[in-house]
Design a protein around this motif. Structure first.
Motif, PDB file in Angstrom:
ATOM      1  N   LYS A   2       0.810  -1.217   0.000  1.00 19.29           N
ATOM      2  CA  LYS A   2       0.000   0.000   0.000  1.00 19.29           C
ATOM      3  C   LYS A   2       0.846   1.270   0.000  1.00 19.29           C
ATOM      4  CE  LYS A   2      -4.047  -2.051   2.185  1.00 19.29           C
ATOM      5  NZ  LYS A   2      -4.994  -2.001   3.328  1.00 19.29           N
ATOM      6  N   THR A   3       2.111   1.156   0.407  1.00 24.02           N
ATOM      7  CA  THR A   3       2.970   2.344   0.441  1.00 24.02           C
ATOM      8  C   THR A   3       3.684   2.569  -0.889  1.00 24.02           C
ATOM      9  OG1 THR A   3       4.890   1.118   1.264  1.00 24.02           O
ATOM     10  CG2 THR A   3       3.346   1.989   2.903  1.00 24.02           C
ATOM     11  N   ALA A   4       3.640   1.589  -1.783  1.00 24.38           N
ATOM     12  CA  ALA A   4       4.300   1.719  -3.085  1.00 24.38           C
ATOM     13  C   ALA A   4       3.437   2.549  -4.033  1.00 24.38           C
ATOM     14  CB  ALA A   4       4.571   0.344  -3.675  1.00 24.38           C
ATOM     15  N   VAL A   5       4.051   3.017  -5.119  1.00 23.55           N
ATOM     16  CA  VAL A   5       3.346   3.828  -6.106  1.00 23.55           C
ATOM     17  C   VAL A   5       3.547   3.220  -7.493  1.00 23.55           C
ATOM     18  CG1 VAL A   5       3.154   6.091  -7.193  1.00 23.55           C
ATOM     19  CG2 VAL A   5       3.638   5.934  -4.749  1.00 23.55           C
ATOM     20  N   LEU A   6       2.441   2.951  -8.171  1.00 22.40           N
ATOM     21  CA  LEU A   6       2.486   2.504  -9.563  1.00 22.40           C
ATOM     22  C   LEU A   6       2.284   3.734 -10.432  1.00 22.40           C
ATOM     23  CD1 LEU A   6       2.536   0.210 -11.676  1.00 22.40           C
ATOM     24  CD2 LEU A   6       0.049   0.084 -11.446  1.00 22.40           C
ATOM     25  N   SER A   7       3.317   4.082 -11.187  1.00 20.90           N
ATOM     26  CA  SER A   7       3.279   5.305 -11.986  1.00 20.90           C
ATOM     27  C   SER A   7       3.158   4.968 -13.462  1.00 20.90           C
ATOM     28  CB  SER A   7       4.554   6.133 -11.735  1.00 20.90           C
ATOM     29  OG  SER A   7       4.498   7.347 -12.439  1.00 20.90           O
ATOM     30  N   GLY A   8       2.410   5.771 -14.181  1.00 17.30           N
ATOM     31  CA  GLY A   8       2.274   5.551 -15.612  1.00 17.30           C
ATOM     32  C   GLY A   8       1.488   6.659 -16.262  1.00 17.30           C
ATOM     33  N   HIS A   9       1.555   6.735 -17.574  1.00 13.94           N
ATOM     34  CA  HIS A   9       0.807   7.722 -18.345  1.00 13.94           C
ATOM     35  C   HIS A   9      -0.512   7.069 -18.722  1.00 13.94           C
ATOM     36  CE1 HIS A   9       1.735  11.739 -19.801  1.00 13.94           C
ATOM     37  NE2 HIS A   9       0.981  11.498 -20.871  1.00 13.94           N
ATOM     38  N   ASN A  10      -1.612   7.520 -18.111  1.00 14.93           N
ATOM     39  CA  ASN A  10      -2.906   6.835 -18.156  1.00 14.93           C
ATOM     40  C   ASN A  10      -2.794   5.529 -17.364  1.00 14.93           C
ATOM     41  OD1 ASN A  10      -5.580   6.315 -18.733  1.00 14.93           O
ATOM     42  ND2 ASN A  10      -5.174   5.453 -20.758  1.00 14.93           N
ATOM     43  N   ILE A  25      -4.169  -5.010  -6.959  1.00 15.51           N
ATOM     44  CA  ILE A  25      -3.599  -3.659  -6.949  1.00 15.51           C
ATOM     45  C   ILE A  25      -3.971  -2.944  -5.657  1.00 15.51           C
ATOM     46  CG2 ILE A  25      -3.380  -1.484  -8.201  1.00 15.51           C
ATOM     47  CD1 ILE A  25      -2.388  -3.883  -9.765  1.00 15.51           C
ATOM     48  N   LYS A  26      -3.046  -2.934  -4.710  1.00 13.44           N
ATOM     49  CA  LYS A  26      -3.286  -2.249  -3.438  1.00 13.44           C
ATOM     50  C   LYS A  26      -2.456  -0.967  -3.310  1.00 13.44           C
ATOM     51  CE  LYS A  26      -4.530  -6.406  -0.856  1.00 13.44           C
ATOM     52  NZ  LYS A  26      -4.208  -7.304   0.281  1.00 13.44           N
ATOM     53  N   CYS A  27      -1.518  -0.781  -4.229  1.00 15.88           N
ATOM     54  CA  CYS A  27      -0.615   0.375  -4.136  1.00 15.88           C
ATOM     55  C   CYS A  27      -1.313   1.650  -4.595  1.00 15.88           C
ATOM     56  CB  CYS A  27       0.625   0.126  -4.990  1.00 15.88           C
ATOM     57  SG  CYS A  27       0.260  -0.110  -6.736  1.00 15.88           S
TER      58      CYS A  27
END
Length: 205
Positions: A2-10, A25-27
């Motif tokens: 939950k503390t992680a970040v999934l980054s992306g364009h859209n 997907i809990k991040c």
């Protein structure tokens, strides 16, 4: 995590794809396209390729650059292990397609590095992106009775405001021959001007 970040364009699209292939997907979700809207609101195109070209000065590969439509006589020679088949009849070498996606991932990171964050983005836009992702993934239950009550309240409020506007329109010079139409942009602009608002200043703000 939950503390992680999934980054992306859209990123919502990517998260939905991962969720539908079995990932939980809990991040947190960070959408660089949404961030780009807040950082460069006046840009005409906020797509990844356009921003990479303009803001990073790079020339990213377009998908159309590596796609091709084979002749029918050549189809039997296209090994499924070596080529990816798109639904529109086009093909692409798998190694080129993999590199294309790798480049996109790297460019998202490069773009993120030059965009300043803000409290609005982290406290509003990111949680909203996660909420929209979950709504699309799981659905969104509605309280129909509460929705009917809100509809009634808003309808009554709308009628009250319309009555106030009509009274004001008479005071500002609208007549039966020139009746005020609340759905007219020109009439509303005239109402604002006659009420003392500087439309040019409002638009600039």
């Amino acid at each position: 995590d939950k503390t992680a970040v999934l980054s992306g364009h859209n990123v919502k699209f990517d998260a939905l794809f991962l969720a539908n292939t079995g990932f939980d997907i809990k991040c947190q979700l960070e959408d660089t396209r949404v961030l780009a809207y807040t950082v460069w609101p006046n840009e005409d195109d906020h797509s990844l390729k356009a921003l990479v070209k303009k803001k990073l000065g790079l020339n990213p590969t377009e998908l159309s650059d590596i796609q091709f439509t084979p002749l029918k006589k050549d189809l039997e020679y296209l090994d499924d292990n070596d080529y990816f088949h798109f639904s529109d009849g086009k093909y692409c070498r798998r190694d080129l397609l993999s590199q294309y996606h790798v480049d996109d991932i790297i460019n998202v990171d490069k773009l993120r590095d030059i965009m300043p964050g803000s409290e609005w983005f982290t406290q509003v836009e990111m949680p909203l992106t996660k909420m929209l992702f979950e709504m699309e993934l799981y659905g969104c239950p509605l309280d129909l009775e509460q929705s009917r009550l809100l509809l009634l309240q808003y309808s009554e409020r709308q009628q009250g405001l319309l009555g106030e506007l009509l009274q004001l329109s008479v005071q500002l010079g609208f007549t039966e021959e020139k009746a005020y139409n609340p759905n007219s942009t020109m009439h509303n602009a005239e109402m604002l001007s006659k009420s003392g608002y500087d439309l040019k200043e409002i638009c600039e703000k």
